[in-house]
Design a protein around this motif. Sequence first.
Motif, mmCIF file in Angstrom:
data_model
loop_
_atom_site.group_PDB
_atom_site.id
_atom_site.type_symbol
_atom_site.label_atom_id
_atom_site.label_comp_id
_atom_site.label_asym_id
_atom_site.label_seq_id
_atom_site.Cartn_x
_atom_site.Cartn_y
_atom_site.Cartn_z
ATOM 1 N N ASN A 160 14.768 7.323 3.001
ATOM 2 C CA ASN A 160 14.656 5.992 3.587
ATOM 3 C C ASN A 160 13.202 5.565 3.492
ATOM 4 O O ASN A 160 12.327 6.211 4.068
ATOM 5 C CB ASN A 160 15.134 6.016 5.046
ATOM 6 C CG ASN A 160 15.311 4.623 5.608
ATOM 7 O OD1 ASN A 160 14.379 3.827 5.584
ATOM 8 N ND2 ASN A 160 16.490 4.341 6.130
ATOM 9 N N VAL A 161 12.952 4.512 2.742
ATOM 10 C CA VAL A 161 11.584 4.049 2.502
ATOM 11 C C VAL A 161 11.441 2.643 3.076
ATOM 12 O O VAL A 161 12.075 1.701 2.597
ATOM 13 C CB VAL A 161 11.241 4.038 0.999
ATOM 14 C CG1 VAL A 161 9.803 3.577 0.782
ATOM 15 C CG2 VAL A 161 11.473 5.416 0.390
ATOM 16 N N ALA A 162 10.623 2.512 4.120
ATOM 17 C CA ALA A 162 10.375 1.203 4.722
ATOM 18 C C ALA A 162 8.873 0.984 4.747
ATOM 19 O O ALA A 162 8.158 1.584 5.556
ATOM 20 C CB ALA A 162 10.960 1.128 6.125
ATOM 21 N N VAL A 163 8.372 0.146 3.836
ATOM 22 C CA VAL A 163 6.938 -0.127 3.747
ATOM 23 C C VAL A 163 6.712 -1.628 3.812
ATOM 24 O O VAL A 163 7.619 -2.424 3.547
ATOM 25 C CB VAL A 163 6.342 0.437 2.435
ATOM 26 C CG1 VAL A 163 6.464 1.961 2.396
ATOM 27 C CG2 VAL A 163 7.011 -0.196 1.210
ATOM 28 N N ASN A 164 5.515 -2.004 4.194
ATOM 29 C CA ASN A 164 5.104 -3.411 4.081
ATOM 30 C C ASN A 164 4.039 -3.506 3.014
ATOM 31 O O ASN A 164 3.015 -2.810 3.060
ATOM 32 C CB ASN A 164 4.547 -3.945 5.395
ATOM 33 C CG ASN A 164 4.103 -5.392 5.252
ATOM 34 O OD1 ASN A 164 4.925 -6.284 5.077
ATOM 35 N ND2 ASN A 164 2.783 -5.641 5.282
ATOM 36 N N LEU A 165 4.284 -4.334 2.028
ATOM 37 C CA LEU A 165 3.341 -4.546 0.941
ATOM 38 C C LEU A 165 2.578 -5.842 1.203
ATOM 39 O O LEU A 165 3.175 -6.873 1.514
ATOM 40 C CB LEU A 165 4.089 -4.613 -0.394
ATOM 41 C CG LEU A 165 4.930 -3.363 -0.718
ATOM 42 C CD1 LEU A 165 5.765 -3.576 -1.969
ATOM 43 C CD2 LEU A 165 4.036 -2.145 -0.862
ATOM 44 N N ASP A 187 -2.268 -0.440 -6.099
ATOM 45 C CA ASP A 187 -2.743 -0.976 -4.825
ATOM 46 C C ASP A 187 -2.624 0.017 -3.671
ATOM 47 O O ASP A 187 -3.555 0.192 -2.895
ATOM 48 C CB ASP A 187 -1.965 -2.258 -4.485
ATOM 49 C CG ASP A 187 -2.223 -3.366 -5.492
ATOM 50 O OD1 ASP A 187 -3.270 -4.011 -5.390
ATOM 51 O OD2 ASP A 187 -1.362 -3.571 -6.374
ATOM 52 N N ASN A 188 -1.453 0.645 -3.538
ATOM 53 C CA ASN A 188 -1.217 1.555 -2.409
ATOM 54 C C ASN A 188 -0.351 2.719 -2.860
ATOM 55 O O ASN A 188 0.345 2.646 -3.883
ATOM 56 C CB ASN A 188 -0.507 0.822 -1.254
ATOM 57 C CG ASN A 188 -1.199 -0.463 -0.859
ATOM 58 O OD1 ASN A 188 -0.705 -1.541 -1.178
ATOM 59 N ND2 ASN A 188 -2.333 -0.361 -0.195
ATOM 60 N N SER A 189 -0.363 3.780 -2.070
ATOM 61 C CA SER A 189 0.500 4.933 -2.354
ATOM 62 C C SER A 189 0.846 5.635 -1.045
ATOM 63 O O SER A 189 0.138 5.508 -0.043
ATOM 64 C CB SER A 189 -0.184 5.912 -3.309
ATOM 65 O OG SER A 189 -1.320 6.499 -2.692
ATOM 66 N N THR A 190 1.933 6.375 -1.081
ATOM 67 C CA THR A 190 2.346 7.190 0.063
ATOM 68 C C THR A 190 3.113 8.387 -0.453
ATOM 69 O O THR A 190 3.736 8.326 -1.522
ATOM 70 C CB THR A 190 3.213 6.371 1.049
ATOM 71 O OG1 THR A 190 3.486 7.162 2.196
ATOM 72 C CG2 THR A 190 4.520 5.938 0.420
ATOM 73 N N SER A 291 12.135 -2.594 3.657
ATOM 74 C CA SER A 291 10.791 -2.866 3.133
ATOM 75 C C SER A 291 10.530 -4.367 3.135
ATOM 76 O O SER A 291 11.445 -5.180 2.971
ATOM 77 C CB SER A 291 10.655 -2.310 1.715
ATOM 78 O OG SER A 291 10.708 -0.888 1.735
ATOM 79 N N THR A 292 9.262 -4.736 3.323
ATOM 80 C CA THR A 292 8.898 -6.158 3.424
ATOM 81 C C THR A 292 7.633 -6.443 2.630
ATOM 82 O O THR A 292 6.903 -5.524 2.229
ATOM 83 C CB THR A 292 8.660 -6.549 4.894
ATOM 84 O OG1 THR A 292 7.646 -5.689 5.437
ATOM 85 C CG2 THR A 292 9.930 -6.420 5.715
ATOM 86 N N GLN A 293 7.375 -7.728 2.429
ATOM 87 C CA GLN A 293 6.122 -8.193 1.826
ATOM 88 C C GLN A 293 5.575 -9.313 2.707
ATOM 89 O O GLN A 293 5.951 -10.470 2.584
ATOM 90 C CB GLN A 293 6.336 -8.696 0.395
ATOM 91 C CG GLN A 293 5.041 -9.203 -0.254
ATOM 92 C CD GLN A 293 5.293 -10.063 -1.481
ATOM 93 O OE1 GLN A 293 4.945 -9.691 -2.572
ATOM 94 N NE2 GLN A 293 5.904 -11.229 -1.299
ATOM 95 N N PHE A 294 4.715 -8.916 3.645
ATOM 96 C CA PHE A 294 4.097 -9.871 4.542
ATOM 97 C C PHE A 294 2.595 -9.913 4.262
ATOM 98 O O PHE A 294 2.046 -9.027 3.602
ATOM 99 C CB PHE A 294 4.343 -9.497 6.008
ATOM 100 C CG PHE A 294 5.791 -9.536 6.408
ATOM 101 C CD1 PHE A 294 6.629 -10.547 5.966
ATOM 102 C CD2 PHE A 294 6.327 -8.559 7.250
ATOM 103 C CE1 PHE A 294 7.963 -10.596 6.354
ATOM 104 C CE2 PHE A 294 7.651 -8.599 7.641
ATOM 105 C CZ PHE A 294 8.474 -9.612 7.182
ATOM 106 N N GLY A 295 1.957 -10.939 4.818
ATOM 107 C CA GLY A 295 0.522 -11.089 4.630
ATOM 108 C C GLY A 295 -0.271 -10.228 5.586
ATOM 109 O O GLY A 295 -1.125 -10.738 6.332
ATOM 110 N N SER A 296 0.019 -8.948 5.620
ATOM 111 C CA SER A 296 -0.715 -8.002 6.460
ATOM 112 C C SER A 296 -0.932 -6.727 5.673
ATOM 113 O O SER A 296 -0.383 -6.546 4.584
ATOM 114 C CB SER A 296 0.066 -7.714 7.753
ATOM 115 O OG SER A 296 1.356 -7.216 7.459
ATOM 116 N N ALA A 297 -1.737 -5.843 6.229
ATOM 117 C CA ALA A 297 -2.126 -4.631 5.503
ATOM 118 C C ALA A 297 -0.920 -3.766 5.167
ATOM 119 O O ALA A 297 0.117 -3.807 5.839
ATOM 120 C CB ALA A 297 -3.125 -3.838 6.340
#
Length: 427
Positions: A160-165, A187-190, A291-297
């Motif tokens: 289950n992968v829930a990230v904010n990009l 840009d990012n990794s986990t 997972s989402t793409q919001f204007g936050s880190a």
Amino acid sequence: MPFRIALSGLDAASTDLQVTGHNIANAATNGFKQSRAEFADIYANSIQDVSTTSAGRGVRVSRVAQQFSQGNIDFTASNLDLALNGEGFFTLADANGNTSYTRAGAYTVDRDGYVVNHTNDRLQVFAPIGTSGTNFNTGSTTDLQLPTLSGTPSATTSANVAVNLDSSGTATAAATLFDPTVATTYDNSTSTTVYDSLGTAHTMTMYFRQSTVANEWNVYTTVDGNIVTPTTNSTAAPSSAAYPSATVNFDTSGALVTGSGSISATGTLAYNAYPIAGAAPLNMTFDMNNSTQFGSAFAVNNLTQDGYAPGRLSGVDIDNTGVVSARFTNGQSTALGKVALAKFNNPQGLRQLGDTSWAETFTSGNVQMGEAGTSSFGLVQSGGLENSNVDIAEQLVNLITAQRNYQANAQVITTADTVTQTIINIR
């Protein structure tokens, strides 16, 4: 005749003393149930005898009745110490398959992992059906045995992968090839740990790179540094094809768009089987619905997977419904069974076997098996032992009463002897 009447009284009082003494002797015996002596008078008559002046012929012990009232529960440090709070008996079976019933719950583990009492009778449970740990076969019982081998490993099949990009970032130039060793190419990794079919741990890393297409991201996945190819390879730019990637799209509200790019209609991202030497290929499917793409880190809100390594038995838990669960060092838990309880319509008709156990008889009625907390069955208390239900103060009073009865009947013999002697002395 007074001698025989007095002798019957002495015998009855002696039995009363034995029963009281037996109760007192077992005041500290776990699961013991006290008894009481009950008496009935004796009349020698026939169908023609309608005399209202018959003096009677003494007394007899009508029965020694067991008293199955609840004893107090003391708490202990062992999870295998069990007590019943309410109606029912634990079910035991010996090496020959003979069944007995008890309220004493001091259990240990023998050399083969079976849960036994002090006479090596095995505690009986209902076997689990499937692996859910919620369904049990209540139609038959089996010996409770703790696993002596390591817990079986399980390969990772889903995560289950829930990230904010971060939507406010700058897209990486298409001409810049992705390289997991160069931080500027993504840009990012986990990362998380996944397991193969042998339980060997592997490091799985996901890299996220913002595409030049609006609201689109390229996802690269590696296992132990080696790229894993998505089932639907939707690499955005030809120049980055050196490493196959998955394409993930979001709408203008920042929510994942299912059924687009490499994401299925159910919001999952599937990968081709990854070969592992000596083990079965690793097949993984990621659920990215949250997972989402919001204007936050960038943030990792959830990253879990279903695989685990082999483990050793680290403990046993028994809940109040009697479900026995084995805990392993790999964090897994397995239901081993559910404690089988028994009850009878007439528990006073049970035959005492000694060692604080009873056997079914015709008088007790047929055994009724069931689960703790259902019907009229009580609840199981793990880490507790039921004390004897003997009240010492009450028994000491009974002791005095029985003693006085014995003395009084002895006095009847003395008086009868005096009367007889008087008759003998008549001249």
